[in-house]
Design a protein around this motif. Sequence first.
Motif, PDB file in Angstrom:
ATOM      1  N   CYS A   1      16.772 -23.722  34.358  1.00  0.00           N
ATOM      2  CA  CYS A   1      17.861 -23.415  33.213  1.00  0.00           C
ATOM      3  C   CYS A   1      17.176 -23.556  31.912  1.00  0.00           C
ATOM      4  O   CYS A   1      15.863 -23.958  31.806  1.00  0.00           O
ATOM      5  CB  CYS A   1      18.957 -24.427  33.463  1.00  0.00           C
ATOM      6  SG  CYS A   1      18.494 -26.101  32.672  1.00  0.00           S
TER       7      CYS A   1
ATOM      8  N   LEU B   1      16.429 -18.034  34.823  1.00  0.00           N
ATOM      9  CA  LEU B   1      16.013 -17.310  33.276  1.00  0.00           C
ATOM     10  C   LEU B   1      16.170 -16.025  33.170  1.00  0.00           C
ATOM     11  O   LEU B   1      15.833 -15.328  34.063  1.00  0.00           O
ATOM     12  CB  LEU B   1      14.725 -18.098  33.008  1.00  0.00           C
ATOM     13  CG  LEU B   1      14.609 -19.400  33.149  1.00  0.00           C
ATOM     14  CD1 LEU B   1      13.273 -20.045  32.574  1.00  0.00           C
ATOM     15  CD2 LEU B   1      15.527 -20.272  32.377  1.00  0.00           C
ATOM     16  N   THR B   2      16.856 -15.508  32.153  1.00  0.00           N
ATOM     17  CA  THR B   2      16.803 -14.157  31.680  1.00  0.00           C
ATOM     18  C   THR B   2      15.419 -13.825  31.474  1.00  0.00           C
ATOM     19  O   THR B   2      14.471 -14.527  31.283  1.00  0.00           O
ATOM     20  CB  THR B   2      17.590 -13.700  30.477  1.00  0.00           C
ATOM     21  OG1 THR B   2      17.028 -14.525  29.378  1.00  0.00           O
ATOM     22  CG2 THR B   2      18.925 -14.313  30.665  1.00  0.00           C
ATOM     23  N   PRO B   3      15.020 -12.599  31.172  1.00  0.00           N
ATOM     24  CA  PRO B   3      13.668 -12.082  30.966  1.00  0.00           C
ATOM     25  C   PRO B   3      13.265 -12.458  29.447  1.00  0.00           C
ATOM     26  O   PRO B   3      11.959 -13.083  29.580  1.00  0.00           O
ATOM     27  CB  PRO B   3      13.659 -10.500  31.012  1.00  0.00           C
ATOM     28  CG  PRO B   3      14.696 -10.224  31.836  1.00  0.00           C
ATOM     29  CD  PRO B   3      15.733 -11.308  31.773  1.00  0.00           C
ATOM     30  N   ALA B   4      14.208 -12.636  28.294  1.00  0.00           N
ATOM     31  CA  ALA B   4      13.868 -13.249  27.223  1.00  0.00           C
ATOM     32  C   ALA B   4      13.508 -14.704  27.299  1.00  0.00           C
ATOM     33  O   ALA B   4      12.395 -15.203  26.696  1.00  0.00           O
ATOM     34  CB  ALA B   4      14.918 -12.993  26.351  1.00  0.00           C
ATOM     35  N   GLU B   5      14.315 -15.606  28.107  1.00  0.00           N
ATOM     36  CA  GLU B   5      14.130 -16.797  28.435  1.00  0.00           C
ATOM     37  C   GLU B   5      12.561 -17.287  28.936  1.00  0.00           C
ATOM     38  O   GLU B   5      11.851 -18.128  28.744  1.00  0.00           O
ATOM     39  CB  GLU B   5      15.125 -17.540  29.122  1.00  0.00           C
ATOM     40  CG  GLU B   5      16.611 -17.434  28.371  1.00  0.00           C
ATOM     41  CD  GLU B   5      17.602 -17.713  29.165  1.00  0.00           C
ATOM     42  OE1 GLU B   5      18.906 -17.891  28.579  1.00  0.00           O
ATOM     43  OE2 GLU B   5      17.573 -17.936  30.259  1.00  0.00           O
ATOM     44  N   GLU B   6      12.364 -16.236  29.826  1.00  0.00           N
ATOM     45  CA  GLU B   6      11.056 -16.337  30.548  1.00  0.00           C
ATOM     46  C   GLU B   6       9.833 -16.249  29.813  1.00  0.00           C
ATOM     47  O   GLU B   6       8.827 -16.871  29.734  1.00  0.00           O
ATOM     48  CB  GLU B   6      10.904 -15.521  32.140  1.00  0.00           C
ATOM     49  CG  GLU B   6      12.064 -15.749  33.138  1.00  0.00           C
ATOM     50  CD  GLU B   6      11.692 -15.044  34.306  1.00  0.00           C
ATOM     51  OE1 GLU B   6      11.916 -15.390  35.270  1.00  0.00           O
ATOM     52  OE2 GLU B   6      11.267 -13.963  34.070  1.00  0.00           O
TER      53      GLU B   6
ATOM     54  N   GLU C   1       7.828  -6.956  37.241  1.00  0.00           N
ATOM     55  CA  GLU C   1       8.075  -7.505  35.963  1.00  0.00           C
ATOM     56  C   GLU C   1       7.624  -8.977  35.777  1.00  0.00           C
ATOM     57  O   GLU C   1       7.224  -9.497  34.850  1.00  0.00           O
ATOM     58  CB  GLU C   1       9.701  -7.519  35.569  1.00  0.00           C
ATOM     59  CG  GLU C   1      10.212  -6.094  35.815  1.00  0.00           C
ATOM     60  CD  GLU C   1      10.694  -5.207  36.961  1.00  0.00           C
ATOM     61  OE1 GLU C   1      10.462  -5.906  37.943  1.00  0.00           O
ATOM     62  OE2 GLU C   1      10.491  -4.195  36.862  1.00  0.00           O
ATOM     63  N   THR C   2       7.940  -9.835  37.050  1.00  0.00           N
ATOM     64  CA  THR C   2       7.574 -11.143  36.920  1.00  0.00           C
ATOM     65  C   THR C   2       6.010 -11.259  36.798  1.00  0.00           C
ATOM     66  O   THR C   2       5.355 -12.188  36.049  1.00  0.00           O
ATOM     67  CB  THR C   2       7.900 -11.956  37.727  1.00  0.00           C
ATOM     68  OG1 THR C   2       9.549 -11.884  37.899  1.00  0.00           O
ATOM     69  CG2 THR C   2       7.737 -13.376  37.999  1.00  0.00           C
TER      70      THR C   2
ATOM     71  N   ASN D   1      22.461 -18.523  20.865  1.00  0.00           N
ATOM     72  CA  ASN D   1      23.066 -17.335  21.622  1.00  0.00           C
ATOM     73  C   ASN D   1      23.456 -16.217  21.137  1.00  0.00           C
ATOM     74  O   ASN D   1      23.743 -15.156  21.493  1.00  0.00           O
ATOM     75  CB  ASN D   1      24.336 -17.841  22.315  1.00  0.00           C
ATOM     76  CG  ASN D   1      24.189 -19.244  23.186  1.00  0.00           C
ATOM     77  OD1 ASN D   1      23.145 -19.096  24.002  1.00  0.00           O
ATOM     78  ND2 ASN D   1      25.007 -19.975  23.046  1.00  0.00           N
TER      79      ASN D   1
ATOM     80  N   HIS E   1      17.713 -16.274  22.890  1.00  0.00           N
ATOM     81  CA  HIS E   1      16.648 -17.108  23.429  1.00  0.00           C
ATOM     82  C   HIS E   1      15.447 -16.323  23.790  1.00  0.00           C
ATOM     83  O   HIS E   1      14.795 -16.602  24.731  1.00  0.00           O
ATOM     84  CB  HIS E   1      17.749 -17.191  24.911  1.00  0.00           C
ATOM     85  CG  HIS E   1      18.690 -17.943  24.871  1.00  0.00           C
ATOM     86  ND1 HIS E   1      19.374 -18.165  25.872  1.00  0.00           N
ATOM     87  CD2 HIS E   1      19.504 -18.657  23.922  1.00  0.00           C
ATOM     88  CE1 HIS E   1      20.547 -18.990  25.668  1.00  0.00           C
ATOM     89  NE2 HIS E   1      20.304 -19.338  24.524  1.00  0.00           N
ATOM     90  N   ASP E   2      15.220 -15.475  22.844  1.00  0.00           N
ATOM     91  CA  ASP E   2      13.776 -14.583  22.872  1.00  0.00           C
ATOM     92  C   ASP E   2      12.728 -15.329  21.858  1.00  0.00           C
ATOM     93  O   ASP E   2      13.014 -16.102  21.161  1.00  0.00           O
ATOM     94  CB  ASP E   2      14.125 -13.399  22.635  1.00  0.00           C
ATOM     95  CG  ASP E   2      13.313 -12.267  23.222  1.00  0.00           C
ATOM     96  OD1 ASP E   2      12.106 -12.887  23.861  1.00  0.00           O
ATOM     97  OD2 ASP E   2      13.403 -11.316  23.514  1.00  0.00           O
TER      98      ASP E   2
END
Length: 379
Positions: A195, A239-244, A270-271, A322, A369-370
């Motif tokens: 998370c 996790l979203t792409p931004a969070e990752e 993508e990952t 957020n 979150h980026d």
Amino acid sequence: MVLTIKAQKFEGLAPKPPMGWNSWNKFGCQINEKIIKEVADAMASNGMKAAGYEYIVVDDCWQIGRDSVGNIVADPERFPSGMKSLVDYVHSKGLKFGIYSDAGTATCQGRPGSRGYEFQDARAYAKWEVDYLKYDWCFHGKQNSEASYSIMRDALYKAGRPMVLSICEWGTTKPWEWGKSVGHLWRTTEDIINCFDCKNNWGGLGVLQIIDLHTEIGDYSGPDHWNDPDMLEIGNGVLTPAEERLHLSMWAMFSAPLMAGNDIRNISAETLKLLTNKEVLDIDQDILGISATRWMKYGDLEIWFKPLSDNNYAFCLINRSNQSIAINQDLKTTIKKLKVDDSYVVRDLWKHKDIGTTKENITGIIPAHDVLMLKLTKK
């Protein structure tokens, strides 16, 4: 006269933060030799090995008991070929093998721990040609952590095979204060959970909570003795792409060990692209090994700073909120505070492009979150 050799840690095994993969975050106890071999196949062929990932670490639940003379026994149903055969397979792929044990009487999943068997277990791992030991801290009773980990350090040294020792006592006894002479890395926090901003009642922490625990301990980390904020949750579907991006960026800023924790056998394009971003990994693997400092905090916007080799610098602007945040950052003034001149090219490491110099302000929008991760390179 009898000469004795003073036990010590094997020096020079982790001049840069270790990179690899660990089975726990994705598979937990549901591991077997087929999975591990397939992961090794994937890492060797999909670009991760080429990017620097080299350790395949089998976490808890590989062991099932001890034989009549106390030797540790692998689960014969899950690992029918035995651990030496599995280690050989991983080595055949040009990778290194890591294994798991515990300083207490049992592992966190109730399998046999190494307390009282440290030298016997170390001899087994050496015989199998293991390269890395993750050493946990469950069922330790009233043991002293520094003493317990030092015993395994000494056991590994006496066994004679150089192995990276990963201290995993969750930061409870401040291992950054004593771990440098004992291990090559030490966990600084409780286990990561999948998370971005959360924690649970057993102590698991989200990405932001782990970042917050690294504001004061960066000076303890460096070549061959790394702060370890735990494994990566990238690619595990929450996790979203931004969070990752933020997750990997900050681990790189910390010069943290990078242990992927997803199923890389079925990794998305993508990952894979994210985990193998060379420009970001180069920040993590910079030869100086300096951990980032939180330079400024404006509410939910934080700016982290990291010196790099060749008189270059990295800055990471993270948006904890957020909502999107507009930025207009004067890096020229920031650079002057470092008592260096202002002639640096500014590069966005996620967009892979130069976006200006330190003569102009850096402007733009950082989504929720980026992260904006920048490298400043001397002109």
